[in-house]
Motif scaffolding. Structure first.
Motif, mmCIF file in Angstrom:
data_model
loop_
_atom_site.group_PDB
_atom_site.id
_atom_site.type_symbol
_atom_site.label_atom_id
_atom_site.label_comp_id
_atom_site.label_asym_id
_atom_site.label_seq_id
_atom_site.Cartn_x
_atom_site.Cartn_y
_atom_site.Cartn_z
ATOM 1 N N PHE A 42 -42.227 44.064 88.707
ATOM 2 C CA PHE A 42 -42.862 43.572 89.831
ATOM 3 C C PHE A 42 -44.655 44.157 90.135
ATOM 4 C CE2 PHE A 42 -39.207 41.291 91.230
ATOM 5 C CZ PHE A 42 -39.063 39.882 90.718
ATOM 6 N N PRO A 43 -45.046 42.720 90.355
ATOM 7 C CA PRO A 43 -47.025 44.087 90.900
ATOM 8 C C PRO A 43 -46.462 44.834 92.014
ATOM 9 C CG PRO A 43 -46.744 41.857 90.896
ATOM 10 C CD PRO A 43 -45.180 42.264 90.833
ATOM 11 N N ALA A 44 -47.687 46.280 91.741
ATOM 12 C CA ALA A 44 -46.891 47.185 93.153
ATOM 13 C C ALA A 44 -48.836 47.141 93.176
ATOM 14 C CB ALA A 44 -46.503 48.013 92.518
ATOM 15 N N HIS A 45 -48.760 47.954 94.898
ATOM 16 C CA HIS A 45 -49.654 48.655 95.730
ATOM 17 C C HIS A 45 -49.890 49.880 94.789
ATOM 18 C CE1 HIS A 45 -48.655 45.088 98.035
ATOM 19 N NE2 HIS A 45 -47.685 45.298 98.417
ATOM 20 N N ASP A 46 -49.579 50.470 95.142
ATOM 21 C CA ASP A 46 -50.055 51.924 94.397
ATOM 22 C C ASP A 46 -49.351 52.785 93.523
ATOM 23 O OD1 ASP A 46 -47.691 53.472 95.279
ATOM 24 O OD2 ASP A 46 -48.687 53.402 97.062
#
Lengths: 231, 175
Positions: A42-46
């Motif tokens: 899944f895409p992450a923020h950092d």
């Protein structure tokens, strides 16, 4: 072949033959789960979150599922009609508890290693190429939890469940160390090229110590064990 | 053994038992249950440690010298032979490795013993042959079948034999 290694090989051969269907079932189950498990990251923020998610996905499947298989195979080493005579013959042989422990531990460890290898191959064939280091980490976690579970075979009731719980906890701690140990502080400058170094080292050290202590403890318990029929 | 008993979690699984078997002697004893008979057989060969009383196998204490006791006593379990041993050679090789016997001479001895057990089903003959491979002074049989008593006793002649049974009729066949 020395006297002791002959006994070791004979016990391992006989038990592997007795459990060949269980071992093949574990390998097939591991391969199927590796094909079916979601491989999406899944895409992450950092960057840190992305790193943790990636490590978690690489390790969770093989470590937990193959660890579970290892625990199940360890629990089938004692008890049941199929293993009862092998147990009685080996217990009546002039062998020390630690020798018997090493030989009987080898079988579930072989089963768990085979299942992990099958899992990894199937996962790779499904198009998910995790870093090879995580194969080694999964293997270490699976072997440690399998060795801890062996002590449950010599106990009954609540203490049996306690050892199964400790085996499951071993898998969980190994996973947490491998995934999160690097996230608690900056990596030393000397290890700049190896961002996973602390996680990898602590997980391997933990699994080695847990597995070693579990095998020693199993040998001592086996020396005191009375193979009394349950009914 | 003198007043040897086995207890677990406070429950007496084998009541205090006293017996002495000399070379060439034979004792067949009936117990109240199959479980008690199984535990008594294991106690007699050092496989299970007595909770109270004293037990010596040819002068060795199973609690302190278990491996020495296991070299003296041959044990024939009641449980059936696992199907994994699909050949006699494989079974003898397994037993010989556990008792550190030379594989070739163990196989030759095993074949000689098996030939004397003609008519005994292999599920019962193999474990007896396996127990006799190391030439034990004491043979302990856990609930052996009465039907094969004459052939099995003939093969084990000359050594001390202790058999445990779950019924008086079975014990009578082995007495």
């Amino acid at each position: 072949m020395g006297v002791r290694s002959r006994a070791f090989a004979a016990i391992v051969r006989a038990r592997l033959r007795a459990q060949r269907r269980v071992i093949w079932s574990c390998c097939i189950a591991a391969a199927l789960v590796a094909f079916l498990q979601p491989h999406k990251i899944f895409p992450a923020h950092d960057a840190l979150e992305a790193d943790l998610i990636t490590r978690g996905v690489w390790l969770a499947g093989p470590a937990f599922f193959c660890g579970l298989l290892g625990i199940v195979v360890a629990l089938t080493q004692r008890g049941g009609d199929r293993m009862r005579q092998l147990d009685l013959i080996e217990q009546s042989a002039p062998l020390y508890g630690r020798e018997l422990a090493r030989a009987t531990a080898a079988v579930p460890v072989v089963a768990a290693v085979m299942a992990t290898v099958c899992y990894w191959i199937a996962q790779f064939a499904a198009g998910f190429a995790a870093a090879p280091t995580y194969f080694v980490l999964a293997l270490a976690s699976v072997i440690a939890s399998t060795l801890v579970a062996l002590s449950a075979t010599l106990r009954r009731g609540a203490s049996r469940w306690l050892y199964i719980g400790i085996a499951a906890a071993t898998s969980a701690i190994a996973y947490l160390l491998a995934v999160y140990a690097d996230a608690f502080g900056p990596v030393p400058k000397e290890l700049g090229h190896y961002p996973d170094a602390i996680g990898v080292a602590t997980e391997l050290a933990f699994c080695f110590i847990a597995g070693f202590l579990a095998l020693r403890q199993y040998g001592e318990a086996l020396a005191r064990y009375d193979p009394v029929p349950e009914t | 053994m003198r007043d040897a008993a086995f207890t677990r979690d406070g429950a007496a699984l084998v009541a205090p038992m006293t017996l002495e078997i000399g070379e060439g002697e034979r004792i067949a004893r009936a117990f109240g249950s199959a479980r008690e008979a199984a535990i008594a057989a294991l106690m007699a060969c050092g496989g299970v440690k007595a909770s109270s009383g004293t037990l010596f196998v040819d002068g060795f204490d199973p609690k302190l010298q278990p491996t020495q006791c296991k070299r003296i006593a041959g044990y024939v379990p009641h449980e059936l032979l696992p199907l994994e041993f699909d050949s006699f050679e494989r079974y003898v090789d397994y037993r010989a490795a556990l008792w550190s016997l030379d594989p070739a001479s163990a196989l030759a001895r095993g074949r000689r013993l098996l030939a004397k057990l003609e008519g005994v089903h292999e599920s019962f003959a193999y474990p007896l042959v396996g127990a006799l491979l190391a030439d034990p002074k004491l043979l302990v049989l856990d609930r052996p079948l009465a039907a094969f008593a004459p052939q099995m006793l003939a093969v084990a002649r000359g050594r001390a034999i202790f058999s445990t049974h779950a019924s008086i009729e079975d014990a009578a066949a082995w007495a």
